[in-house]
Design a protein around this motif. Structure first.
Motif, PDB file in Angstrom:
ATOM      1  N   PHE A  44     107.670 -28.047 -11.754  1.00 47.85           N
ATOM      2  CA  PHE A  44     107.079 -28.906 -12.630  1.00 47.85           C
ATOM      3  C   PHE A  44     106.643 -28.505 -14.000  1.00 47.85           C
ATOM      4  O   PHE A  44     106.865 -29.147 -14.671  1.00 47.85           O
ATOM      5  N   GLY A  45     106.252 -27.385 -13.902  1.00 44.54           N
ATOM      6  CA  GLY A  45     105.487 -26.795 -14.426  1.00 44.54           C
ATOM      7  C   GLY A  45     105.699 -25.945 -15.345  1.00 44.54           C
ATOM      8  O   GLY A  45     104.875 -24.727 -15.970  1.00 44.54           O
ATOM      9  N   LEU A  92     114.836 -24.111 -12.395  1.00 43.70           N
ATOM     10  CA  LEU A  92     115.822 -24.102 -11.654  1.00 43.70           C
ATOM     11  C   LEU A  92     116.032 -23.803 -11.088  1.00 43.70           C
ATOM     12  O   LEU A  92     116.120 -23.836  -9.489  1.00 43.70           O
ATOM     13  N   ILE A  93     115.280 -22.455 -11.169  1.00 43.50           N
ATOM     14  CA  ILE A  93     115.306 -21.250  -9.455  1.00 43.50           C
ATOM     15  C   ILE A  93     114.314 -21.955  -8.570  1.00 43.50           C
ATOM     16  O   ILE A  93     114.731 -22.076  -7.861  1.00 43.50           O
ATOM     17  N   ALA A  94     113.270 -22.947  -9.052  1.00 48.53           N
ATOM     18  CA  ALA A  94     112.497 -23.303  -8.245  1.00 48.53           C
ATOM     19  C   ALA A  94     113.336 -24.036  -7.120  1.00 48.53           C
ATOM     20  O   ALA A  94     112.321 -24.427  -6.335  1.00 48.53           O
ATOM     21  N   CYS A  95     113.251 -24.815  -7.832  1.00 52.53           N
ATOM     22  CA  CYS A  95     115.045 -26.426  -7.387  1.00 52.53           C
ATOM     23  C   CYS A  95     115.529 -25.343  -6.551  1.00 52.53           C
ATOM     24  O   CYS A  95     115.669 -25.845  -5.451  1.00 52.53           O
ATOM     25  N   ALA A  96     116.362 -24.212  -6.759  1.00 52.46           N
ATOM     26  CA  ALA A  96     117.733 -23.692  -6.138  1.00 52.46           C
ATOM     27  C   ALA A  96     116.650 -23.045  -4.664  1.00 52.46           C
ATOM     28  O   ALA A  96     116.967 -23.288  -3.528  1.00 52.46           O
ATOM     29  N   ALA A 148     112.802 -34.300  -2.850  1.00 52.90           N
ATOM     30  CA  ALA A 148     111.769 -35.428  -3.298  1.00 52.90           C
ATOM     31  C   ALA A 148     111.511 -34.229  -4.700  1.00 52.90           C
ATOM     32  O   ALA A 148     111.234 -35.279  -5.957  1.00 52.90           O
ATOM     33  N   LEU A 149     110.965 -33.445  -4.434  1.00 54.14           N
ATOM     34  CA  LEU A 149     110.449 -32.313  -5.308  1.00 54.14           C
ATOM     35  C   LEU A 149     111.351 -32.101  -6.674  1.00 54.14           C
ATOM     36  O   LEU A 149     111.017 -32.030  -7.928  1.00 54.14           O
ATOM     37  N   CYS A 150     112.721 -31.475  -6.234  1.00 51.94           N
ATOM     38  CA  CYS A 150     113.818 -31.350  -7.173  1.00 51.94           C
ATOM     39  C   CYS A 150     113.760 -32.041  -8.188  1.00 51.94           C
ATOM     40  O   CYS A 150     114.482 -32.588  -9.310  1.00 51.94           O
ATOM     41  N   ALA A 151     114.214 -34.039  -7.483  1.00 52.75           N
ATOM     42  CA  ALA A 151     114.440 -35.161  -8.283  1.00 52.75           C
ATOM     43  C   ALA A 151     113.572 -35.461  -8.979  1.00 52.75           C
ATOM     44  O   ALA A 151     113.805 -35.213 -10.592  1.00 52.75           O
ATOM     45  N   GLY A 152     112.675 -34.812  -9.033  1.00 50.79           N
ATOM     46  CA  GLY A 152     110.996 -35.379  -9.695  1.00 50.79           C
ATOM     47  C   GLY A 152     111.685 -34.819 -10.933  1.00 50.79           C
ATOM     48  O   GLY A 152     110.759 -34.801 -11.553  1.00 50.79           O
ATOM     49  N   ALA A 153     111.503 -33.060 -10.708  1.00 49.55           N
ATOM     50  CA  ALA A 153     111.428 -31.647 -11.910  1.00 49.55           C
ATOM     51  C   ALA A 153     112.478 -32.275 -12.552  1.00 49.55           C
ATOM     52  O   ALA A 153     112.752 -32.121 -14.240  1.00 49.55           O
ATOM     53  N   VAL A 154     113.687 -32.431 -11.894  1.00 49.49           N
ATOM     54  CA  VAL A 154     114.845 -32.678 -12.729  1.00 49.49           C
ATOM     55  C   VAL A 154     114.977 -33.894 -13.872  1.00 49.49           C
ATOM     56  O   VAL A 154     114.633 -33.922 -15.798  1.00 49.49           O
ATOM     57  N   PHE A 155     114.258 -34.992 -13.914  1.00 44.92           N
ATOM     58  CA  PHE A 155     113.692 -36.041 -14.035  1.00 44.92           C
ATOM     59  C   PHE A 155     113.266 -35.117 -15.204  1.00 44.92           C
ATOM     60  O   PHE A 155     112.529 -35.913 -16.267  1.00 44.92           O
ATOM     61  N   VAL A 156     111.394 -34.690 -14.867  1.00 45.33           N
ATOM     62  CA  VAL A 156     110.299 -33.967 -16.097  1.00 45.33           C
ATOM     63  C   VAL A 156     111.590 -33.738 -16.947  1.00 45.33           C
ATOM     64  O   VAL A 156     110.694 -33.889 -18.271  1.00 45.33           O
ATOM     65  N   HIS A 157     112.001 -32.366 -16.586  1.00 45.86           N
ATOM     66  CA  HIS A 157     112.796 -31.404 -17.653  1.00 45.86           C
ATOM     67  C   HIS A 157     114.151 -31.915 -18.504  1.00 45.86           C
ATOM     68  O   HIS A 157     115.057 -31.038 -18.910  1.00 45.86           O
ATOM     69  N   ARG A 158     114.731 -33.316 -18.098  1.00 47.64           N
ATOM     70  CA  ARG A 158     116.107 -33.535 -18.273  1.00 47.64           C
ATOM     71  C   ARG A 158     116.045 -32.966 -19.734  1.00 47.64           C
ATOM     72  O   ARG A 158     117.467 -32.577 -19.717  1.00 47.64           O
ATOM     73  N   ASP A 159     115.759 -33.476 -20.967  1.00 54.41           N
ATOM     74  CA  ASP A 159     116.287 -32.913 -21.724  1.00 54.41           C
ATOM     75  C   ASP A 159     116.832 -31.567 -22.161  1.00 54.41           C
ATOM     76  O   ASP A 159     117.616 -31.331 -22.474  1.00 54.41           O
ATOM     77  N   GLY A 160     115.471 -30.764 -21.762  1.00 57.70           N
ATOM     78  CA  GLY A 160     115.575 -29.356 -21.691  1.00 57.70           C
ATOM     79  C   GLY A 160     116.888 -29.462 -20.774  1.00 57.70           C
ATOM     80  O   GLY A 160     117.804 -28.236 -21.637  1.00 57.70           O
ATOM     81  N   LEU A 161     117.364 -29.092 -19.672  1.00 63.13           N
ATOM     82  CA  LEU A 161     118.147 -28.860 -19.157  1.00 63.13           C
ATOM     83  C   LEU A 161     119.594 -29.400 -19.440  1.00 63.13           C
ATOM     84  O   LEU A 161     120.438 -28.607 -19.084  1.00 63.13           O
ATOM     85  N   ILE A 162     119.656 -30.405 -19.763  1.00 60.47           N
ATOM     86  CA  ILE A 162     120.895 -31.326 -20.533  1.00 60.47           C
ATOM     87  C   ILE A 162     121.133 -29.783 -21.465  1.00 60.47           C
ATOM     88  O   ILE A 162     122.697 -30.052 -21.065  1.00 60.47           O
ATOM     89  N   ALA A 163     120.192 -30.188 -22.444  1.00 59.82           N
ATOM     90  CA  ALA A 163     120.601 -28.934 -24.209  1.00 59.82           C
ATOM     91  C   ALA A 163     120.885 -27.588 -23.058  1.00 59.82           C
ATOM     92  O   ALA A 163     122.046 -27.045 -23.297  1.00 59.82           O
ATOM     93  N   LEU A 164     120.133 -27.516 -22.039  1.00 61.71           N
ATOM     94  CA  LEU A 164     120.856 -25.988 -21.433  1.00 61.71           C
ATOM     95  C   LEU A 164     122.247 -25.926 -20.580  1.00 61.71           C
ATOM     96  O   LEU A 164     122.564 -24.469 -21.243  1.00 61.71           O
ATOM     97  N   LEU A 165     122.416 -26.981 -19.948  1.00 63.15           N
ATOM     98  CA  LEU A 165     124.177 -27.074 -19.814  1.00 63.15           C
ATOM     99  C   LEU A 165     124.705 -27.161 -20.565  1.00 63.15           C
ATOM    100  O   LEU A 165     126.113 -26.419 -20.015  1.00 63.15           O
ATOM    101  N   ALA A 166     124.496 -27.651 -21.823  1.00 69.75           N
ATOM    102  CA  ALA A 166     125.810 -27.607 -22.664  1.00 69.75           C
ATOM    103  C   ALA A 166     125.544 -25.768 -23.340  1.00 69.75           C
ATOM    104  O   ALA A 166     127.155 -26.511 -23.716  1.00 69.75           O
TER     105      ALA A 166
END
Length: 460
Positions: free
Chosen positions: A323-324, A346-350, A439-457
């Motif tokens: 999250f942080g 991403l590493i923490a979630c993995a 639960a924690l991964c879903a929450g972290a992805v939601f919080v950082h969704r914009d940055g993660l989508i940009a990183l994937l792109a």
């Protein structure tokens, strides 16, 4: 008159010699010690990131991959043999184990020197041909680490070993910072590996009591160590891919500067998982050796609670970084490293996806099933390497780390099979830990969704 009052719970926990008290004290000591160790390492990284350029960290990441790889690819299971074997306190057994360790250190140094030119050619970095042989000296020195370190851990007396490790680390960090200020190059980090190995060996010899190692090899003891260790050796080959495969693969996709930034993110994002692994490895093997949870219901309850406590603590810490991560990087590092924040997430979630499996790995080792341990680790390595490579090919760094998380979750099935074989599977543990991870991964992805989508792109 003597004090006949029954010790309270806290007194039993802090001074008692029962297995539960020793486990709690040892676990707390190892966890606090490794937490302090990572805090020292973080402080060192913060200072060094201002003295050196990202390219230096990228080069050092490649050096670390090779050095760590050689250590793991030659692991003979010496530490596990001493901690689990009934003759783990026998001077003859310890001398044989130490002698094998010394010979391994000499061989590793020579192999490092021989491989250096080829590694430099593969990564097209000529400086690696000079850095690796110097870094390899640390492998030679580490071979002389006394077995009394393991004797303390074998009997769940981890406090003194932990304190001495912190002392040697602090000495090393201070020296590396001075070298970085003076040299302004990656050589400061390489010399640090040598200083670290030398400091640990020196303080262990000076401040730990117990058996004084001598060079002698007993054929019977050597055969037992090697027979048990051959599967540890094969497991370590697989373990190298699990722990270092991401950097080995991404080294072919990223510039040195980008790899250095990734390495900063990896350190921060994997901290909690590494801490959990270390505590489990140093506590669960002696615990299983001294208890019988498969037949004794009291022992089974102690082991179950400890499993959930260890894995739950790891999940909670990983969730904090998931999250942080971006905020932590922005607060601690300068703008050159800001992109490492999403890497931390991403590493923490993995790492959360694979946390539930580790308790069963240590149980198998404690029960002497190094072959079963190898099969599970090999499966994990194979699935993770394939998924990490496919993710990197498709979506770059972000895809690689998403693939890693999915692979670790998929490989948990192998850990369950191994645990069922030894009657150590704990469905309650898995339900709690894997549920919390989702639960924690879903929450972290939601919080950082914009940055993660940009990183994937961005892709590779």
């Amino acid at each position: 008159m003597p004090n006949l009052a029954k010790p309270n719970f806290f007194q039993r926990l802090t001074t008692g010699e029962g297995i539960g008290a020793r486990v709690v004290r040892s676990s707390a000591s190892i966890a606090l010690g490794n937490g302090a160790s990572q805090a020292l390492r973080l402080a060192s990284n913060l200072v060094l990131s201002r003295l050196l350029f990202p390219d230096a960290f990228g080069l050092m990441a490649l050096v670390t991959v090779i050095i760590t790889g050689l250590q793991m690819l030659s692991d003979a299971g010496i530490s596990q043999s001493i901690m689990r074997h009934e003759r783990g306190d026998d001077p003859r057994f310890l001398d044989t184990a130490w002698s094998i360790q010394v010979l391994r250190g000499i061989a590793l140094f020579l192999v490092t020197c021989a491989l250096a030119p080829a590694v430099a050619a593969v990564y097209n970095e000529p400086l690696l041909a000079h850095l690796l042989p110097v870094a390899g000296i640390s492998l030679l020195i580490a071979g002389f680490t006394p077995t009394r370190n393991l004797g303390y851990l074998r009997h769940l007396r981890a406090t003194r070993v932990t304190v001495l490790d912190l002392v040697s680390q602090a000495i090393t960090i201070a020296a590396v910072i001075v070298l970085a200020w003076w040299l302004q190059s990656v050589w400061a980090l390489v010399f640090g590996t040598i200083l670290g190995a030398a400091a640990r060996v020196a303080v262990s010899h000076a401040f730990l009591d117990g058996h004084v190692d001598k060079f002698r090899i007993n054929r019977e003891d050597a055969n037992e160590i090697i027979t048990f260790g051959r599967w540890i050796f094969l497991s370590s080959i697989s373990g190298f891919l699990v722990l270092q495969g991401d950097k080995a693969i991404l080294g072919a996709y990223l510039s040195l500067a980008a790899l250095g930034i990734y390495n900063i993110g990896y350190f921060m994002g994997s901290f909690a998982a590494q801490l959990t692994d270390i505590v489990q490895a140093k506590v669960l093997i002696p615990l299983y050796r001294d208890t019988n949870p498969r037949e004794n219901s009291d022992d089974a309850r102690v082991v179950q609670r400890l499993r959930i406590l260890l894995s739950g603590g790891g999940i909670a810490l990983l969730g904090l970084f998931a999250f942080g991560g971006t905020v932590i990087i922005e607060l601690l590092y300068d703008p050159r490293y800001v992109s490492a924040g999403l890497i931390v997430v991403l590493i923490a979630c993995a790492q959360m996806m694979g946390l539930a499996s580790k308790v069963y790995d240590q149980a198998a080792l404690a029960l002497g099933d190094s072959r079963g341990f190898f099969i599970v680790v090999a499966l994990r390595a194979l699935v993770q390497t394939i998924m990490l490579w496919l993710g990197a090919e498709t979506f770059g760094v972000a895809g690689a780390l998403i693939g890693q998380g999915l692979a670790l979750l998929a490989a948990h099935g192998g850990s369950i099979i191994l645990a069922r074989k030894h009657n150590t599977w704990d469905p309650l543990h898995d339900t709690i830990i894997i549920g919390a991870a989702f639960a924690l991964c879903a929450g972290a992805v939601f919080v950082h969704r914009d940055g993660l989508i940009a990183l994937l792109a961005v892709g590779t």
